[in-house]
Write a protein that holds these residues in place. Sequence first.
Motif, mmCIF file in Angstrom:
data_model
loop_
_atom_site.group_PDB
_atom_site.id
_atom_site.type_symbol
_atom_site.label_atom_id
_atom_site.label_comp_id
_atom_site.label_asym_id
_atom_site.label_seq_id
_atom_site.Cartn_x
_atom_site.Cartn_y
_atom_site.Cartn_z
ATOM 1 N N PRO A 1 0.803 -1.232 0.000
ATOM 2 C CA PRO A 1 0.000 0.000 0.000
ATOM 3 C C PRO A 1 0.837 1.284 0.000
ATOM 4 O O PRO A 1 0.414 2.287 -0.574
ATOM 5 N N SER A 2 2.054 1.247 0.602
ATOM 6 C CA SER A 2 2.896 2.454 0.593
ATOM 7 C C SER A 2 3.264 2.819 -0.837
ATOM 8 O O SER A 2 3.288 3.992 -1.217
ATOM 9 N N LYS A 3 3.545 1.782 -1.619
ATOM 10 C CA LYS A 3 3.903 2.010 -3.025
ATOM 11 C C LYS A 3 2.686 2.544 -3.782
ATOM 12 O O LYS A 3 2.785 3.502 -4.544
ATOM 13 N N GLU A 4 1.545 1.936 -3.539
ATOM 14 C CA GLU A 4 0.307 2.346 -4.219
ATOM 15 C C GLU A 4 0.016 3.835 -3.965
ATOM 16 O O GLU A 4 -0.389 4.559 -4.864
ATOM 17 N N TYR A 5 0.225 4.310 -2.739
ATOM 18 C CA TYR A 5 -0.096 5.699 -2.398
ATOM 19 C C TYR A 5 1.115 6.631 -2.491
ATOM 20 O O TYR A 5 1.014 7.804 -2.144
ATOM 21 N N GLY A 6 2.250 6.101 -2.926
ATOM 22 C CA GLY A 6 3.449 6.941 -3.079
ATOM 23 C C GLY A 6 3.949 7.519 -1.770
ATOM 24 O O GLY A 6 4.524 8.605 -1.724
ATOM 25 N N LEU A 7 3.775 6.779 -0.691
ATOM 26 C CA LEU A 7 4.070 7.345 0.631
ATOM 27 C C LEU A 7 5.559 7.568 0.907
ATOM 28 O O LEU A 7 5.910 8.332 1.799
ATOM 29 N N ALA A 8 6.430 6.929 0.113
ATOM 30 C CA ALA A 8 7.869 7.164 0.316
ATOM 31 C C ALA A 8 8.198 8.633 0.061
ATOM 32 O O ALA A 8 9.159 9.170 0.605
ATOM 33 N N ASP A 9 7.389 9.301 -0.770
ATOM 34 C CA ASP A 9 7.638 10.710 -1.100
ATOM 35 C C ASP A 9 6.666 11.649 -0.402
ATOM 36 O O ASP A 9 6.464 12.785 -0.829
ATOM 37 N N GLY A 10 6.014 11.165 0.626
ATOM 38 C CA GLY A 10 5.106 12.029 1.394
ATOM 39 C C GLY A 10 3.653 11.814 1.013
ATOM 40 O O GLY A 10 3.339 11.052 0.098
ATOM 41 N N ILE A 11 2.773 12.515 1.726
ATOM 42 C CA ILE A 11 1.343 12.369 1.431
ATOM 43 C C ILE A 11 0.906 13.459 0.458
ATOM 44 O O ILE A 11 1.486 14.529 0.400
ATOM 45 N N GLY B 1 -2.822 14.951 -1.890
ATOM 46 C CA GLY B 1 -4.257 14.816 -2.170
ATOM 47 C C GLY B 1 -5.091 14.848 -0.903
ATOM 48 O O GLY B 1 -4.574 14.874 0.214
ATOM 49 N N ASP B 2 -6.401 14.829 -1.108
ATOM 50 C CA ASP B 2 -7.329 14.940 0.022
ATOM 51 C C ASP B 2 -7.253 13.741 0.954
ATOM 52 O O ASP B 2 -7.578 13.839 2.130
ATOM 53 N N ASP B 3 -6.849 12.593 0.414
ATOM 54 C CA ASP B 3 -6.846 11.375 1.241
ATOM 55 C C ASP B 3 -5.483 11.060 1.836
ATOM 56 O O ASP B 3 -5.300 10.003 2.430
ATOM 57 N N GLY B 4 -4.527 11.968 1.673
ATOM 58 C CA GLY B 4 -3.156 11.694 2.109
ATOM 59 C C GLY B 4 -3.061 11.231 3.555
ATOM 60 O O GLY B 4 -2.423 10.220 3.853
ATOM 61 N N GLN B 5 -3.717 11.969 4.438
ATOM 62 C CA GLN B 5 -3.628 11.603 5.861
ATOM 63 C C GLN B 5 -4.260 10.244 6.122
ATOM 64 O O GLN B 5 -3.796 9.485 6.969
ATOM 65 N N VAL B 6 -5.341 9.970 5.381
ATOM 66 C CA VAL B 6 -6.007 8.677 5.577
ATOM 67 C C VAL B 6 -5.087 7.538 5.098
ATOM 68 O O VAL B 6 -4.968 6.503 5.756
ATOM 69 N N HIS B 7 -4.414 7.751 3.970
ATOM 70 C CA HIS B 7 -3.475 6.727 3.478
ATOM 71 C C HIS B 7 -2.384 6.479 4.522
ATOM 72 O O HIS B 7 -2.020 5.348 4.808
ATOM 73 N N PHE B 8 -1.864 7.568 5.070
ATOM 74 C CA PHE B 8 -0.811 7.490 6.092
ATOM 75 C C PHE B 8 -1.316 6.684 7.295
ATOM 76 O O PHE B 8 -0.677 5.734 7.756
ATOM 77 N N ALA B 9 -2.500 7.062 7.779
ATOM 78 C CA ALA B 9 -3.049 6.389 8.968
ATOM 79 C C ALA B 9 -3.345 4.920 8.682
ATOM 80 O O ALA B 9 -3.156 4.050 9.545
#
Length: 256
Positions: free
Chosen positions: A56-66, A68-76
């Motif tokens: 999921p980190s790869k799917e949401y690009g989390l290695a480069d930060g959050i 979009g509107d759902d960034g915090q939700v992806h992080f959580a």
Amino acid sequence: MIVAIKLGGSIITQKSKFKTPNLQAIDALCALISEYYKKGVRFIVVHGAGSYAHIPSKEYGLADGIRGDDGQVHFAYVHSLCEELSTLIINSLVGKGVPAISFHPATFVIQKNKLPFKIDDKMLLRYLKEGFVPVTHGDVVLDNSIRTSIISGDALMDYFGKRIAGKLIFVSDVDGLLTSLDGKGELIREVTRDNFKGVYSVVSGSKHVDVTGGMAGKIKNLMSLKCPSYIVSGKHPNRIRSILDGRNDIYTKFIP
Ligand code: IPE
């Protein structure tokens, strides 16, 4: 002596299958930690995120930060997956008589440009001093430059190696560092200042989805530490016993 042991995502989960734990491996490794804890070894346990969080980190690009509107939700969401895996480890350890206490990096680590910037380890060290076994892991964390980033379990191992650990043990799904990446190479038993350059050049990325750098990222800092490090297969817990008892066996030892 304090031993920091990292249970790699490749051994405690099936790395290509989302959210699939290797319960047998978790059980065997926690039994080994329990055995040596009872003999007086003081552990800090670090574990990877494996298929719980890399996919999921790869799917949401989390290695480069959050973003979009759902960034915090992806992080959580990714953090909750890391916590879920950590709870499996904690439960297994506590069930075997190890007083394991969880420390989630999202709540005590801040990075800057994807590198640890502030690690508030006071509580963790206090628990360690009181005879508890702190358990921490790769996680999503706040980042002063790019809002959020990912800290790998290896970065945490590096941190403990620089400060308090006398030995770092990286438990993975390979026998150690091999002379080629197809799994067929020969084991490199010892990495010293003399052969390090040659060894580093044969190591590149891991074959699995890994947002924190694979094997090359893992070994990069080991030679700058004060203490020895080991890469060993978690499929053969006896080899980890050999490291803890000071015996030769199949593993790679890094001597800085
Ligand atoms: C990764 O941690 C953390 C996240 C992807 C959030 P690690 O890099 O330590 O995990 P493994 O050992 O490679 O699975």
